[in-house]
Design a protein around this motif. Structure first.
Motif, PDB file in Angstrom:
ATOM      1  N   MET A  40       0.830  -1.196   0.000  1.00  0.00           N
ATOM      2  CA  MET A  40       0.000   0.000   0.000  1.00  0.00           C
ATOM      3  C   MET A  40       0.871   1.254   0.000  1.00  0.00           C
ATOM      4  N   SER A  41       0.269   2.347  -0.435  1.00  0.00           N
ATOM      5  CA  SER A  41       0.975   3.623  -0.519  1.00  0.00           C
ATOM      6  C   SER A  41       0.964   4.348   0.825  1.00  0.00           C
ATOM      7  N   ASP A  42       1.748   5.435   0.902  1.00  0.00           N
ATOM      8  CA  ASP A  42       1.735   6.259   2.112  1.00  0.00           C
ATOM      9  C   ASP A  42       0.349   6.849   2.354  1.00  0.00           C
ATOM     10  N   ARG A  43      -0.341   7.211   1.259  1.00  0.00           N
ATOM     11  CA  ARG A  43      -1.714   7.742   1.408  1.00  0.00           C
ATOM     12  C   ARG A  43      -2.646   6.693   1.993  1.00  0.00           C
ATOM     13  N   GLN A  44      -2.491   5.450   1.570  1.00  0.00           N
ATOM     14  CA  GLN A  44      -3.348   4.396   2.098  1.00  0.00           C
ATOM     15  C   GLN A  44      -3.054   4.115   3.565  1.00  0.00           C
ATOM     16  N   TRP A  45      -1.767   4.081   3.931  1.00  0.00           N
ATOM     17  CA  TRP A  45      -1.424   3.869   5.332  1.00  0.00           C
ATOM     18  C   TRP A  45      -1.930   5.027   6.195  1.00  0.00           C
ATOM     19  N   GLY A  46      -1.872   6.227   5.653  1.00  0.00           N
ATOM     20  CA  GLY A  46      -2.431   7.357   6.381  1.00  0.00           C
ATOM     21  C   GLY A  46      -3.936   7.226   6.572  1.00  0.00           C
TER      22      GLY A  46
END
Length: 458
Positions: free
Chosen positions: A57-63
């Motif tokens: 997952m991307s940083d946006r998804q983890w956020g």
């Protein structure tokens, strides 16, 4: 000089993987009863078993995970996801589920009954399993080109209109609850369906008043192929193509673990309110309340972001370039694969690779085991094991295609890993004449046996 292609992301976290010895792998695969699904993940060096839920997952998804709303009813995460489903696919009625087979279970509980027939393009294992579990029949209407791995038809996922017409002519309207179109078509090699074909299927379905459902696990990859292969779509965005695709569907099932770029989750969406009301009953029974449906709020948040990211042309180019990087290496080595290359995996033609192994001894499974022993790479058989036994005769079904599928997780491995896979297959290919026997079943389940089957060398 022109600058070479490079991925438009950088790696922020790494996970160690163990490089085992052949002696270790020989013991481990024996302990697993020669079923690659039974291997612990730490016994695998490069895991290409599936691209389902295995991506990064991307940083946006983890956020987004951190701001998930875990309210039982009416969470903000549910409304975030509902908004994305409406904007991307155009469906008003939406139910979250825990994965794609759950969406099939809920929808088919409403629509499919004993004696029905469900035509489509090479139904995948869970789809066929849910149909046959209900004593109905899945009928493959794929174009003949799908079964010629040497051919370069750009849309081998297409439905043959003549075959579909014959099905619709041969059975009463009440016995055909839906036509299923799988985007992309996994069983035929991750092959796309053209928009022209989707329109023709829709027109034929309207003539017979039959609903059309899209199995949407890899919808964005399908749209990328339309953009790159179908005349008239080169200047349209991925989102514009997706909306045009889904205007032709009455509903969709989706394993979000593929083109949702998440580790768990699924979508069931539809146009018809009466379907939604009936499906809601089964969703509450099988999955959970309608505003979470087996998903945590944080996972719905991550999926909402994933659907936004997957419809980006930059993301799709990165994704498909890596699949084609591996595929083109194999082609250059003379290794037979499904052509043209698909979007999520490279499908090795096991029949043309291992020509001395009898079909009764599971050719593609034999090749999958050889690759694991050679390089610690776990692929998966898409062939006779997956095809199951005929529900009436109880005899093995021998599909036209016997594939070793090498499904590449999204944003997970580097091209160096792909080099290892290619070298492992080349080593086996060089000694393929010495491989003359495969495996036999010692224990199997009555349906979807490939997940738990036990085997022994022939």
């Amino acid at each position: 000089m022109d600058l070479p292609f490079a991925e438009n992301y950088r790696i922020k976290m790494v996970e160690p993987i163990y490089r085992s010895t052949r002696k270790e792998r020989e013991e481990w695969i024996k302990q697993a009863d020669y079923n690659l699904f039974n291997l612990p993940s730490e016994h695998v060096f490069i895991d290409l078993l599936t691209d389902s839920g295995t991506g990064a997952m991307s940083d946006r998804q983890w956020g987004a995970l951190m701001t998930g709303d875990e309210s039982y009813a009416g969470s903000s995460s549910y409304f975030n996801l509902k908004k994305q489903v409406k904007e991307i696919f155009g469906f008003d009625h939406f139910l979250p589920v825990h994965q794609g087979r759950a969406a099939e279970n809920v929808l088919f509980s409403v629509l499919v009954k004993k004696g029905d027939v469900v035509p489509g393009n090479s139904h995948f294992d869970t789809t066929k399993g849910h149909i046959e579990f209900r004593k109905a029949k899945a009928i493959d209407c794929s174009v003949d080109e799908a079964f010629d791995t040497n051919g370069n038809h750009p849309f081998k996922g297409n439905i043959d209109l003549e075959k579909l017409s014959q099905v619709l002519e041969s059975y009463p309207h009440e016995q055909v609850p839906m036509i299923i179109v799988t985007l992309t078509c996994n069983s035929s090699g991750g092959q796309p369906v053209s928009l022209a074909n989707l329109r023709e299927v829709r027109q034929l379905a309207d003539r017979y008043e039959i609903p059309v459902i899209f199995d949407s696990a890899r919808f964005a990859e399908n749209a990328w192929f339309i953009q790159n292969r179908e005349p008239g779509y080169q200047n349209k965005t991925i989102r514009e193509i997706v909306r045009e695709m889904y205007e032709l569907a009455d509903g969709m099932t989706m394993s979000s673990k593929k083109d949702g770029i998440v580790n768990i989750g699924g979508i069931l969406a539809m146009r018809h309110e009466d379907w939604f009301q009936q499906a809601s009953v089964y969703n509450i029974m099988y999955e959970g309340f309608n505003t979470y449906g087996g998903m945590a709020g944080r996972d719905m948040n991550a999926l909402a972001v994933g659907l936004d990211e997957v419809t980006s042309a930059d993301y799709l180019e990165n994704r498909i370039r890596q699949v084609h990087y591996l595929g083109n290496q194999l082609i250059n080595m003379g290794i037979p694969v499904q052509n043209p290359l698909g979007g999520h995996a490279v499908f090795v033609d096991a029949k043309r690779f291992l020509t001395h192994v009898p079909k009764e001894q599971f050719i593609a499974q034999t090749l999958a085991i050889e690759l694991y022993l050679e390089a610690g790479v776990r692929g998966v058989e898409v062939g006779t094991l997956l095809a199951d036994r005929d529900p009436v005769t109880k005899e093995n079904r021998y599909p036209k295609l016997e594939f070793l599928r090498l499904a590449i997780p999204r944003r997970t491995y580097t091209n160096n890993h792909m080099d290892v896979v290619a070298a492992g297959l080349k080593n086996i290919f060089d000694r393929r004449e010495s491989i003359t026997s495969g495996f036999q079943i010692t224990q199997e389940a009555p349906i979807m046996r490939h997940f738990t089957v036990k085997l022994k060398p022939q």
